[in-house]
Every structure is written in C-alpha cells, then in structure tokens.
Motif scaffolding. Sequence first.
Motif, mmCIF file in Angstrom:
data_model
loop_
_atom_site.group_PDB
_atom_site.id
_atom_site.type_symbol
_atom_site.label_atom_id
_atom_site.label_comp_id
_atom_site.label_asym_id
_atom_site.label_seq_id
_atom_site.Cartn_x
_atom_site.Cartn_y
_atom_site.Cartn_z
ATOM 1 N N TRP A 229 0.859 -1.180 0.000
ATOM 2 C CA TRP A 229 0.000 0.000 0.000
ATOM 3 C C TRP A 229 0.892 1.225 0.000
ATOM 4 N N ALA B 3 -4.358 3.563 3.928
ATOM 5 C CA ALA B 3 -4.911 2.767 5.024
ATOM 6 C C ALA B 3 -6.410 2.512 4.839
ATOM 7 N N ALA C 177 -6.818 -0.080 2.130
ATOM 8 C CA ALA C 177 -6.429 -1.400 2.634
ATOM 9 C C ALA C 177 -7.514 -1.979 3.542
ATOM 10 N N GLN C 178 -8.080 -1.154 4.394
ATOM 11 C CA GLN C 178 -9.113 -1.655 5.296
ATOM 12 C C GLN C 178 -10.325 -2.147 4.505
ATOM 13 N N VAL D 251 -9.398 -5.487 3.167
ATOM 14 C CA VAL D 251 -9.438 -6.504 4.219
ATOM 15 C C VAL D 251 -10.877 -6.948 4.483
ATOM 16 N N THR E 267 -6.038 -12.126 6.475
ATOM 17 C CA THR E 267 -5.102 -11.045 6.163
ATOM 18 C C THR E 267 -4.211 -10.756 7.364
ATOM 19 N N TYR F 90 -1.602 -7.402 8.353
ATOM 20 C CA TYR F 90 -0.921 -6.151 8.010
ATOM 21 C C TYR F 90 0.564 -6.273 8.356
ATOM 22 N N PHE G 80 2.781 0.250 4.207
ATOM 23 C CA PHE G 80 2.671 -1.063 4.843
ATOM 24 C C PHE G 80 2.325 -2.093 3.784
ATOM 25 N N LEU H 36 0.395 -6.138 3.075
ATOM 26 C CA LEU H 36 -0.753 -6.915 3.522
ATOM 27 C C LEU H 36 -0.665 -8.322 2.933
#
Length: 193
Positions: free
Chosen positions: A22, A57, A60-61, A64, A74, A76, A101, A103
């Motif tokens: 990400w 973020a 990414a959430q 997820v 998943t 992180y 980050f 994942l």
Amino acid sequence: KELARIAGNQKHIEQCPTFLLWVADMARNQRISDAEKMTFETMPWLETFMVGAIDAALAAQNAVVAAESMGLGTVYIGAMRNDPQRVARLVGLPKQAVVVFGLCVGYPDPAAKAEVKPRLPQSSVLHHGRYGATGEAADRAAYDKEMAAFSSRNEMQATTWTQRVKNRLGPIASMNGRERLRGILAAMGFEVR
C-alpha cells in the motif's frame, strides 16, 4: 523473499499467495503539477503526506473487509517501513511514492488453531462528548490479564498489553530503523514540513 527479509524474516510474507503493498503516492500529483505547469504549494506539507498515508490505510481496510467476507485471512505488515528505500527500489517506485505497509492475503489453514486477539475494552477507546481516561488503569489491568492468557495460549513472547507497549515504545532500537524515517522520506523526494 527480499520483502520478508526487510520485515525481519516474517515467514508468512513468503508463504501467503498474495502480498499487497500500500503506497502513499505523491508522484502522481507531482506529474500533474509538472504537466499543468503549476506549483502545488501544499505538496511539501505534512498534511498532504498524511492524506496519502491515510488514503492507503482506508483502501487497505476496505480490501481486508472484502477479503474476509470471502473467507480469506489477512495480516498487516508495518515492517515495510524498516527500509522503505530498499522496498521502493525492489518494486520500482518513483520519487515521492513510499510503501506505508504491506498486507498478506490468503486462505487460513483450517487445521490451525485460530483465535481473534482480544481488544481494549470500549470504555478505554470510546468517549462520549469529551475524552476521558478515568477508568483507564482498571481497564488496562483487566486487559493485561486477558492478553496474558491469550499470549500463553498462542505461545507469544510479550505476555501483557502493557509489556507490548513497553517493548514497542521504550527502547529506540524497537523502531528497527524507522527513527530515521523523516530523513529517508526526504531522500525519497518528500519535503515534509
């Protein structure tokens, strides 16, 4: 394999079928600035960098939540920030783009014992009207007890949440090189004011 090394040899990075990175990408904005022959005055400000990191973020959430709705697991990986320049070189990022980050995504082993890590009680993290920490000491003591049991069941080193916080925030060595992040970001083309 190299990304796993950067992340302290976390084997699940090598073992997962999909590893996503990400990126806070200000390079795209810089290309627009250049193409339009207009100086984007807000580019070097901390707020602009934070928006890029927060957007990564949030995306990414959402990924997820979608992955978990399909039965995927998943993990992180913040350790991509241990050496962001090396990560950028490995994946060919331009200046003004940084992996914030990673994942891991894959199907959990159905034979493995799985347990959701307990969280701090809501009374410690949810406030109504005004921030308050009056019950924090009691909440922390109860949570430490719960985390000690969880850690024991899952063979984890740091037993309590308080010990995890002390390990992560106490010694500068726990930052694994991230204490140099501001200088590294500058070298990667970010002028964070």
